[in-house]
Design an enzyme around this catalytic site. Structure first.
Site, PDB file in Angstrom:
ATOM      1  N   THR A 129       0.808  -1.215   0.000  1.00 26.29           N
ATOM      2  CA  THR A 129       0.000   0.000   0.000  1.00 26.29           C
ATOM      3  C   THR A 129       0.845   1.270   0.000  1.00 26.29           C
ATOM      4  OG1 THR A 129      -0.213  -0.081   2.422  1.00 26.29           O
ATOM      5  CG2 THR A 129      -1.996  -1.091   1.102  1.00 26.29           C
ATOM      6  N   UNK A 130       2.153   1.109  -0.143  1.00 21.94           N
ATOM      7  CA  UNK A 130       3.034   2.266  -0.317  1.00 21.94           C
ATOM      8  C   UNK A 130       3.277   2.413  -1.819  1.00 21.94           C
ATOM      9  N   PRO A 131       2.562   3.309  -2.503  1.00 20.90           N
ATOM     10  CA  PRO A 131       2.650   3.389  -3.964  1.00 20.90           C
ATOM     11  C   PRO A 131       4.063   3.528  -4.525  1.00 20.90           C
ATOM     12  CG  PRO A 131       0.774   4.653  -3.198  1.00 20.90           C
ATOM     13  CD  PRO A 131       1.542   4.234  -1.966  1.00 20.90           C
TER      14      PRO A 131
END
Length: 252
Positions: A129-131
């Site tokens: 979820t860390u782009p």
């Protein structure tokens, strides 16, 4: 005497946490006011920060992440990161923390288990979820393929940077905060769908790796013979595979 020192140390830690909370709360309040009064200017400032980072994921627009800044969940997530950084024990030239990790089959290991002789070991901390972490995985894979003859690589899956039930971004993967090791394993298996070119292990649910390496939300390290020879800056701005490349080039 020892108990007195421990008490003093504990009191200092509480004071540090209180100061961080105060200044972060002030930062969020001021940011919120400025966002209300000068939305276009603040949008330009925030966008410029991401441009400086060199990460230009076409899937993400300002509207996906900008409005999430200076919210309660933003405050809570950043506070957790900053408090965890107080536990940082990973410094260049010093011994690397030999923290526990779990492989995808559930077996417990330690970071030093992955060190092989004098070969450098590159650690990449991050989550789906860390782009920027996911966006730059292809670049990291190129590093692995280019330098795997002289170095080893390990991805350590840590707590979600933008969990769906925490500081969530629009147009992002829907992964909730890990409540168990099985949750973290499921998230890591989602990462495996992106075909990383090196082994993936999990931080334990005590988040000891994240704490001792100040890894949240993402970070790069290079270890050699038990010592840290490179410590990247905190992501997303400081997650720079090109810096790892420069260090490894000198090892050829």
């Amino acid at each position: 005497m020892e108990s007195l020192l421990q008490t003093i140390k504990l009191m200092l830690r509480y004071i540090q946490k209180a100061l961080i909370l105060f200044f972060l709360f002030l930062y969020v309040v001021v940011g919120k006011v400025l966002m209300f009064l000068f939305p276009q200017t603040m949008a330009s400032v925030l966008k410029s920060r991401f441009e400086i980072s060199g990460v230009h994921d076409p899937k993400f627009q300002y509207e996906d992440w900008g409005p999430t800044f200076f919210t309660y969940k933003f405050l809570r997530s950043v506070l957790e990161i900053m408090w965890m950084r107080l536990e940082d024990e990973a410094f260049v030239g010093h011994s690397a923390p030999n923290t526990p990790v779990v492989d995808l089959s559930g077996e417990l290991h330690h970071i030093w288990d992955y060190l092989q002789g004098t070969r450098p070991l590159v650690l990449s901390f991050g989550s789906c979820t860390u782009p920027p972490f996911l966006f730059r995985l292809g670049e990291f894979n190129k590093l692995v393929n280019e330098f795997n003859s002289i170095a080893d690589f390990l991805i350590i899956y840590i707590d979600e940077a933008h969990a769906a039930d925490e500081w969530a971004l629009k147009n992002n993967l829907h992964i909730k905060k890990h409540r168990s090791l099985q949750d973290r394993l499921a998230a890591a298996k989602r990462l495996m769908e992106e075909s990383p070119s090196c082994p993936v292990v999990l931080d334990t649910m005590s988040n000891l790796c994240s704490a001792k390496y100040a890894a949240l939300p993402e970070r790069l390290y290079i270890l050699q013979e038990g010592k840290i020879i490179y410590k990247g800056k905190m992501g997303p701005w400081g997650y720079k595979p090109e810096e790892v490349c420069s260090v490894l080039e000198k090892k050829k």
